[in-house]
Design a protein around this motif. Sequence first.
Motif, PDB file in Angstrom:
ATOM      1  N   GLN A  45       0.639  -1.230  -0.023  1.00  0.00           N
ATOM      2  CA  GLN A  45       0.047  -0.025  -0.053  1.00  0.00           C
ATOM      3  C   GLN A  45       0.904   1.231   0.115  1.00  0.00           C
ATOM      4  O   GLN A  45       0.609   2.256  -0.880  1.00  0.00           O
ATOM      5  CB  GLN A  45      -0.815   0.099   1.289  1.00  0.00           C
ATOM      6  CG  GLN A  45      -1.789   1.456   1.249  1.00  0.00           C
ATOM      7  CD  GLN A  45      -2.583   1.428   2.562  1.00  0.00           C
ATOM      8  OE1 GLN A  45      -2.935   0.326   3.150  1.00  0.00           O
ATOM      9  NE2 GLN A  45      -2.824   2.727   3.142  1.00  0.00           N
ATOM     10  N   ASP A  46       1.905   1.317   0.765  1.00  0.00           N
ATOM     11  CA  ASP A  46       2.638   2.203   0.894  1.00  0.00           C
ATOM     12  C   ASP A  46       3.481   2.978  -0.266  1.00  0.00           C
ATOM     13  O   ASP A  46       3.493   3.970  -0.805  1.00  0.00           O
ATOM     14  CB  ASP A  46       3.839   2.370   2.201  1.00  0.00           C
ATOM     15  CG  ASP A  46       3.119   2.354   3.421  1.00  0.00           C
ATOM     16  OD1 ASP A  46       2.153   2.767   3.638  1.00  0.00           O
ATOM     17  OD2 ASP A  46       3.713   2.040   4.259  1.00  0.00           O
ATOM     18  N   GLU A  47       3.909   1.700  -1.095  1.00  0.00           N
ATOM     19  CA  GLU A  47       4.491   1.714  -2.255  1.00  0.00           C
ATOM     20  C   GLU A  47       3.358   2.280  -3.468  1.00  0.00           C
ATOM     21  O   GLU A  47       3.601   3.291  -4.285  1.00  0.00           O
ATOM     22  CB  GLU A  47       5.358   0.623  -2.638  1.00  0.00           C
ATOM     23  CG  GLU A  47       6.033   0.673  -4.096  1.00  0.00           C
ATOM     24  CD  GLU A  47       6.785  -0.265  -4.426  1.00  0.00           C
ATOM     25  OE1 GLU A  47       7.538  -0.474  -5.509  1.00  0.00           O
ATOM     26  OE2 GLU A  47       6.783  -1.469  -3.817  1.00  0.00           O
ATOM     27  N   ALA A  48       2.299   1.529  -3.484  1.00  0.00           N
ATOM     28  CA  ALA A  48       1.570   1.791  -4.581  1.00  0.00           C
ATOM     29  C   ALA A  48       0.813   3.014  -4.593  1.00  0.00           C
ATOM     30  O   ALA A  48       0.302   3.546  -5.631  1.00  0.00           O
ATOM     31  CB  ALA A  48       0.584   0.421  -4.546  1.00  0.00           C
ATOM     32  N   ASP A  54      -5.890   6.239  -7.667  1.00  0.00           N
ATOM     33  CA  ASP A  54      -7.189   5.682  -7.443  1.00  0.00           C
ATOM     34  C   ASP A  54      -7.144   4.570  -6.382  1.00  0.00           C
ATOM     35  O   ASP A  54      -7.832   3.864  -6.220  1.00  0.00           O
ATOM     36  CB  ASP A  54      -7.840   4.995  -8.884  1.00  0.00           C
ATOM     37  CG  ASP A  54      -8.079   6.109  -9.682  1.00  0.00           C
ATOM     38  OD1 ASP A  54      -8.779   7.189  -9.469  1.00  0.00           O
ATOM     39  OD2 ASP A  54      -8.330   5.878 -10.946  1.00  0.00           O
ATOM     40  N   TRP A  55      -6.041   4.408  -5.984  1.00  0.00           N
ATOM     41  CA  TRP A  55      -5.803   3.310  -5.043  1.00  0.00           C
ATOM     42  C   TRP A  55      -6.928   3.090  -4.004  1.00  0.00           C
ATOM     43  O   TRP A  55      -7.248   2.257  -3.764  1.00  0.00           O
ATOM     44  CB  TRP A  55      -4.573   3.830  -4.135  1.00  0.00           C
ATOM     45  CG  TRP A  55      -3.946   2.534  -3.090  1.00  0.00           C
ATOM     46  CD1 TRP A  55      -4.264   2.522  -1.784  1.00  0.00           C
ATOM     47  CD2 TRP A  55      -3.525   1.349  -3.283  1.00  0.00           C
ATOM     48  NE1 TRP A  55      -3.872   1.505  -1.369  1.00  0.00           N
ATOM     49  CE2 TRP A  55      -3.582   0.677  -2.135  1.00  0.00           C
ATOM     50  CE3 TRP A  55      -3.148   0.583  -4.370  1.00  0.00           C
ATOM     51  CZ2 TRP A  55      -2.836  -0.570  -2.104  1.00  0.00           C
ATOM     52  CZ3 TRP A  55      -2.601  -0.655  -4.557  1.00  0.00           C
ATOM     53  CH2 TRP A  55      -2.685  -1.372  -3.192  1.00  0.00           C
ATOM     54  N   LYS A  56      -7.454   4.256  -3.413  1.00  0.00           N
ATOM     55  CA  LYS A  56      -8.564   4.050  -2.352  1.00  0.00           C
ATOM     56  C   LYS A  56      -9.828   3.619  -2.900  1.00  0.00           C
ATOM     57  O   LYS A  56     -10.672   3.204  -2.361  1.00  0.00           O
ATOM     58  CB  LYS A  56      -8.804   5.129  -1.462  1.00  0.00           C
ATOM     59  CG  LYS A  56      -7.562   5.619  -0.683  1.00  0.00           C
ATOM     60  CD  LYS A  56      -7.658   6.628   0.272  1.00  0.00           C
ATOM     61  CE  LYS A  56      -6.496   6.794   1.135  1.00  0.00           C
ATOM     62  NZ  LYS A  56      -6.569   7.957   1.922  1.00  0.00           N
ATOM     63  N   VAL A 116       0.689  -1.538 -11.781  1.00  0.00           N
ATOM     64  CA  VAL A 116      -0.496  -0.365 -11.420  1.00  0.00           C
ATOM     65  C   VAL A 116      -0.297   0.811 -12.127  1.00  0.00           C
ATOM     66  O   VAL A 116       0.422   1.396 -12.449  1.00  0.00           O
ATOM     67  CB  VAL A 116      -0.556  -0.385  -9.987  1.00  0.00           C
ATOM     68  CG1 VAL A 116       0.750   0.437  -9.415  1.00  0.00           C
ATOM     69  CG2 VAL A 116      -1.769   0.247  -9.476  1.00  0.00           C
ATOM     70  N   ARG A 117      -1.685   1.428 -12.348  1.00  0.00           N
ATOM     71  CA  ARG A 117      -1.708   2.762 -12.957  1.00  0.00           C
ATOM     72  C   ARG A 117      -2.515   3.716 -12.401  1.00  0.00           C
ATOM     73  O   ARG A 117      -3.320   3.158 -11.634  1.00  0.00           O
ATOM     74  CB  ARG A 117      -1.811   2.536 -14.478  1.00  0.00           C
ATOM     75  CG  ARG A 117      -3.170   2.401 -15.282  1.00  0.00           C
ATOM     76  CD  ARG A 117      -3.111   2.399 -16.596  1.00  0.00           C
ATOM     77  NE  ARG A 117      -4.059   3.073 -17.040  1.00  0.00           N
ATOM     78  CZ  ARG A 117      -4.634   2.806 -17.997  1.00  0.00           C
ATOM     79  NH1 ARG A 117      -3.982   2.160 -19.072  1.00  0.00           N
ATOM     80  NH2 ARG A 117      -5.876   3.518 -18.571  1.00  0.00           N
TER      81      ARG A 117
END
Length: 117
Positions: A45-48, A54-56, A116-117
């Motif tokens: 999570q910290d990296e991505a 849009d992570w969340k 991931v984008r």
Amino acid sequence: MNKDIDNSRDIIDSREVLERIEELKGIEERDEAENDELKALTALQDEAEGYCPDWKFGAALIRESYFTEYTMDMLADIGDLPRDIPHYIAIDEEQTAENIKVDYTEVNFDGVTYLVR
């Protein structure tokens, strides 16, 4: 809740990672395996999330070894690649995936590369 979030999956939804982190944090007496899982998921999570706005809200993490197949399916789904290509027409799927990969960022999940984008 899905407890099978590990680096053997081809596609991981970031929302599942967030849910599992919260679930693990809620366990008062975690065993060593759960502590290791929490550490790996938190590092992911910290990296991505730094690369993915849009992570969340739900970002797909695609295992690098699956990326070519993912790319070809995605191109067929959006209509850029017809599904009924005759067998005698050759498409360089690896190069196509490499061309699309420039829009993605590599992140490490417990020793495995995901995009991931």
